[in-house]
Design a protein around this motif. Structure first.
Motif, mmCIF file in Angstrom:
data_model
loop_
_atom_site.group_PDB
_atom_site.id
_atom_site.type_symbol
_atom_site.label_atom_id
_atom_site.label_comp_id
_atom_site.label_asym_id
_atom_site.label_seq_id
_atom_site.Cartn_x
_atom_site.Cartn_y
_atom_site.Cartn_z
ATOM 1 N N GLU A 48 -39.171 -19.053 19.659
ATOM 2 C CA GLU A 48 -39.841 -20.122 21.159
ATOM 3 C C GLU A 48 -41.371 -19.543 20.537
ATOM 4 O OE1 GLU A 48 -38.513 -23.266 23.128
ATOM 5 O OE2 GLU A 48 -38.115 -22.405 21.052
ATOM 6 N N ALA A 49 -41.737 -18.149 21.098
ATOM 7 C CA ALA A 49 -42.791 -18.124 19.965
ATOM 8 C C ALA A 49 -43.457 -18.687 19.181
ATOM 9 C CB ALA A 49 -43.042 -16.147 20.175
ATOM 10 N N ALA A 50 -42.746 -18.686 17.992
ATOM 11 C CA ALA A 50 -43.527 -19.036 16.671
ATOM 12 C C ALA A 50 -43.473 -20.585 16.869
ATOM 13 C CB ALA A 50 -41.630 -18.742 16.060
ATOM 14 N N ARG A 51 -43.331 -21.346 17.973
ATOM 15 C CA ARG A 51 -42.996 -22.485 17.706
ATOM 16 C C ARG A 51 -43.629 -23.101 18.711
ATOM 17 N NH1 ARG A 51 -37.111 -22.481 16.340
ATOM 18 N NH2 ARG A 51 -37.292 -22.237 18.805
ATOM 19 N N MET A 52 -43.799 -22.437 20.656
ATOM 20 C CA MET A 52 -45.047 -22.798 21.395
ATOM 21 C C MET A 52 -44.615 -24.452 22.039
ATOM 22 S SD MET A 52 -46.801 -20.226 22.633
ATOM 23 C CE MET A 52 -48.270 -20.898 23.892
ATOM 24 N N GLY A 53 -43.959 -25.215 21.447
ATOM 25 C CA GLY A 53 -43.344 -26.628 21.726
ATOM 26 C C GLY A 53 -45.300 -27.798 21.424
ATOM 27 N N ALA A 54 -45.697 -27.041 20.623
ATOM 28 C CA ALA A 54 -46.576 -28.147 20.308
ATOM 29 C C ALA A 54 -45.950 -29.318 18.720
ATOM 30 C CB ALA A 54 -47.768 -27.514 19.377
ATOM 31 N N MET A 55 -46.651 -30.411 19.127
ATOM 32 C CA MET A 55 -46.170 -31.325 18.557
ATOM 33 C C MET A 55 -47.177 -32.276 17.763
ATOM 34 S SD MET A 55 -44.061 -34.122 20.951
ATOM 35 C CE MET A 55 -42.911 -32.660 21.313
ATOM 36 N N ALA A 56 -46.569 -32.747 16.658
ATOM 37 C CA ALA A 56 -47.631 -33.988 16.240
ATOM 38 C C ALA A 56 -46.861 -34.805 17.341
ATOM 39 C CB ALA A 56 -47.961 -33.849 14.724
ATOM 40 N N ILE A 57 -48.128 -36.489 16.955
ATOM 41 C CA ILE A 57 -48.001 -36.854 17.590
ATOM 42 C C ILE A 57 -48.402 -38.683 16.690
ATOM 43 C CG2 ILE A 57 -49.020 -37.232 19.583
ATOM 44 C CD1 ILE A 57 -47.017 -38.808 21.678
ATOM 45 N N ALA A 58 -48.133 -39.924 16.759
ATOM 46 C CA ALA A 58 -48.653 -40.744 16.077
ATOM 47 C C ALA A 58 -49.537 -41.229 17.113
ATOM 48 C CB ALA A 58 -47.230 -42.556 16.136
ATOM 49 N N SER A 59 -51.053 -41.968 15.627
ATOM 50 C CA SER A 59 -52.651 -41.333 16.580
ATOM 51 C C SER A 59 -52.093 -43.149 16.585
ATOM 52 C CB SER A 59 -52.887 -41.629 15.114
ATOM 53 O OG SER A 59 -54.540 -41.549 16.377
ATOM 54 N N GLY A 60 -52.913 -44.099 17.887
ATOM 55 C CA GLY A 60 -53.460 -45.574 18.210
ATOM 56 C C GLY A 60 -54.696 -45.739 17.866
ATOM 57 N N ARG A 61 -55.572 -45.143 16.838
ATOM 58 C CA ARG A 61 -57.524 -45.729 15.957
ATOM 59 C C ARG A 61 -56.774 -44.987 14.997
ATOM 60 N NH1 ARG A 61 -60.347 -43.310 20.817
ATOM 61 N NH2 ARG A 61 -59.106 -41.310 20.308
ATOM 62 N N ALA A 62 -57.331 -45.658 13.897
ATOM 63 C CA ALA A 62 -57.304 -45.710 12.315
ATOM 64 C C ALA A 62 -58.379 -44.873 12.173
ATOM 65 C CB ALA A 62 -58.143 -46.614 11.302
ATOM 66 N N GLY A 63 -58.508 -43.280 11.297
ATOM 67 C CA GLY A 63 -58.773 -42.492 11.094
ATOM 68 C C GLY A 63 -59.173 -41.360 12.461
ATOM 69 N N PHE A 64 -57.669 -41.448 12.828
ATOM 70 C CA PHE A 64 -57.627 -40.277 13.570
ATOM 71 C C PHE A 64 -55.953 -39.052 13.234
ATOM 72 C CE2 PHE A 64 -60.694 -42.229 16.054
ATOM 73 C CZ PHE A 64 -61.515 -41.490 16.799
ATOM 74 N N SER A 65 -55.656 -38.263 13.628
ATOM 75 C CA SER A 65 -54.750 -37.976 14.006
ATOM 76 C C SER A 65 -55.059 -37.108 14.708
ATOM 77 C CB SER A 65 -54.119 -36.329 12.912
ATOM 78 O OG SER A 65 -55.736 -35.919 12.732
ATOM 79 N N ASN A 66 -53.579 -37.067 16.039
ATOM 80 C CA ASN A 66 -53.191 -36.573 16.799
ATOM 81 C C ASN A 66 -52.157 -35.420 17.705
ATOM 82 O OD1 ASN A 66 -54.464 -38.779 18.683
ATOM 83 N ND2 ASN A 66 -53.484 -39.858 18.933
ATOM 84 N N GLN A 67 -52.165 -34.419 18.530
ATOM 85 C CA GLN A 67 -51.311 -33.541 18.410
ATOM 86 C C GLN A 67 -51.785 -33.336 19.138
ATOM 87 O OE1 GLN A 67 -52.741 -30.051 16.271
ATOM 88 N NE2 GLN A 67 -53.463 -31.272 14.392
ATOM 89 N N ILE A 68 -50.418 -32.917 19.819
ATOM 90 C CA ILE A 68 -50.087 -32.035 21.774
ATOM 91 C C ILE A 68 -50.174 -30.924 20.969
ATOM 92 C CG2 ILE A 68 -48.461 -31.965 23.598
ATOM 93 C CD1 ILE A 68 -47.421 -34.671 22.705
ATOM 94 N N LEU A 69 -50.855 -29.903 21.491
ATOM 95 C CA LEU A 69 -51.078 -28.549 21.812
ATOM 96 C C LEU A 69 -50.520 -28.052 23.413
ATOM 97 C CD1 LEU A 69 -54.816 -28.147 20.348
ATOM 98 C CD2 LEU A 69 -52.329 -28.202 19.029
#
Length: 470
Positions: free
Chosen positions: A109-130
């Protein structure tokens, strides 16, 4: 006899004794002053800031090396656990090894930290949950599992980049200090510290100290106090509390084996486990035969020192608790429960805090034996006619930790999985959890993210939504 374990200094101290031989002194631990505890908290914050900068892969490697070292000293830790807690040495050794196996999951788990990418709701954006480390975690442990409970808090806390201050029970501190000693080789100084303090001082830390989360394992009344104190400081809590766990015995192709599993779950650690089965809810058609088997097995158990290989069940941990088990069981019997086996202590407490393995029959659902967590080697037998009645009894307590069903009927199994009001649900086996599965309860058995497994990240890290415009 002299002390085996001495940690800390000062005129005031907690002293421990061997529950199997209370005249034998085992440990002496200096009590930390509030000012000294304040310095410990400052040191922990500094160490955590350094540790949080270590890359996750390196944290996992160092945590893995720490766990290797704990395994290498398993016999030493198990001896300390048995001498202060009283449980069988083989149980203490198993506790140590299982805690290491659970810790191995945190390594990944130490290497993953629970982070994930998630779909963006707007063009020209990328979203992440950190996710980021919480900071300093104040960990309060009980006396029944002096090795695995601190390990269950240390490993995920460090994996996710936190520091740990451990407040052990005054009855079983030795293993906490030994774990902190082992950790010195692998982690920044002061990342893991032990604070021997009174409960009032610990409460003040939770309510106003520079700590960022509190993980508590213990009784419901004390858990409520911890929860209230944490609310004053607006810090998250992870509470693992009590249980009045039930096993429904509806039908079985191998009744002897089913009862063997229930007995193990009921009497391991002399019943001093939050996950101990303390009620067996038996279909009336099986009741007479089942009770005969339960009684025969209970009567055959040998009481004695946990350090003796021939012992089947060790003493209770301490004199106040021995008195509680004696008093509550006596009240349950006076209320109408019938002791088919045991029902009384073995000898005088000056010779050891022993209580006979007890099977109580004629137990009513709303009685003391049916509702109150006795936390000793006492198993209550309740009988039912319909599965509706069995489920009502199973769920009809303030607790919701763990439960078990023994049946070959798929319809009952599916209903049990859907309706059992418990955090952990077992079918056709006792209540032993896997090393990678979430551990916790609902209702009065727990609050906050479960320990162990993938959901521990929800307590040991904070969550952040990140938006990147490109």
């Amino acid at each position: 006899m002299g002390f085996r374990y001495e940690f800390g200094a000062g005129d005031d101290a907690f002293e421990t004794v061997n529950p199997a031989n209370p005249s034998e002194n085992v440990g002496r631990y200096g009590i930390m002053s509030p000012d000294a505890l304040g310095r410990v908290i400052e040191q922990a914050n500094a160490a955590q800031a350094e540790w949080a900068k270590v890359p996750g892969l390196e944290r996992s490697q160092r945590l893995n090396a720490f766990i290797d070292a704990v395994e290498a000293r398993a016999d030493e830790l198990a001896t300390a656990g048995t001498l202060e807690q009283g449980k069988l040495f083989r149980e203490s050794k198993g506790e140590t090894m299982k805690s290491c196996a659970e810790g191995r999951f945190s390594v990944g788990e130490a290497a993953r930290m629970g982070a994930m990418a998630i779909a963006s709701g707007r063009a020209g954006f990328s979203n992440q949950i950190l996710r980021r480390p919480r900071g300093v975690i104040f960990c309060i442990s009980p006396w029944n599992f002096p090795i695995s409970t601190p390990m269950r808090k240390i490993c995920p806390a460090l994996a996710f980049g936190n520091a740990v201050i451990m407040k052990p029970s005054q009855f079983t501190p030795a293993a906490n200090f030994l774990l902190a000693q082992i950790a010195e080789e692998f982690f920044p100084k002061n990342l893991i510290q032990v604070a021997m303090v009174f409960g009032r001082t610990a409460s003040d830390v939770v309510a106003s100290g520079d700590v960022h989360g509190v993980s508590f394992t213990g009784s419901v009344p004390t858990g409520k106090l911890v929860y209230a104190a944490a609310a004053q400081n607006l810090i998250p809590v992870q509470l693992e509390l009590g249980g009045k766990n039930g096993a429904i015995l509806n039908d079985s192709d191998d009744l002897e084996n089913a009862i063997t599993q229930i007995m193990g779950a009921a009497f391991m650690t002399s019943g001093q486990r939050c996950t101990a089965i303390s009620r067996v809810i038996v279909h009336k058609d099986l009741a007479a035969k089942a009770k005969d088997i339960f009684v025969a097995k209970a009567d055959a158990m040998k009481l004695g020192s946990g350090m003796e290989e021939s012992t089947d069940i060790g003493p209770l941990c301490n004199l106040p608790h021995w008195n509680d088990v004696c008093d509550v069981t006596k009240k349950a019997i006076a209320e109408g429960a019938k002791p088919l086996a045991g029902g009384e202590p073995l000898g005088d407490p000056s010779d050891g805090y022993f209580y006979k393995p007890t099977i109580l029959s004629d137990v009513e659902h709303d009685s003391i034996a049916g509702q109150q967590e006795i936390f000793g080697p006492v198993l209550s037998v309740l009988e039912y006619d319909t599965f509706d009645q069995a489920m009502e009894m199973l769920n009809g307590t303030e607790f919701g930790l763990t439960s078990s069903l023994f049946s070959n009927r798929n319809d009952l199994i599916q209903r049990f999985l859907a309706e059992s009001q418990n955090g952990m649900i077992h079918v056709n086996h006792g209540t032993v959890p896997d090393n990678n599965m979430p551990f916790g309860g609902i209702k009065n058995s727990g609050v906050g993210a479960y320990s162990v497994g993938p959901t521990a990240v929800n307590f040991y890290t904070s969550e952040h939504s990140a938006y990147i415009s490109w």
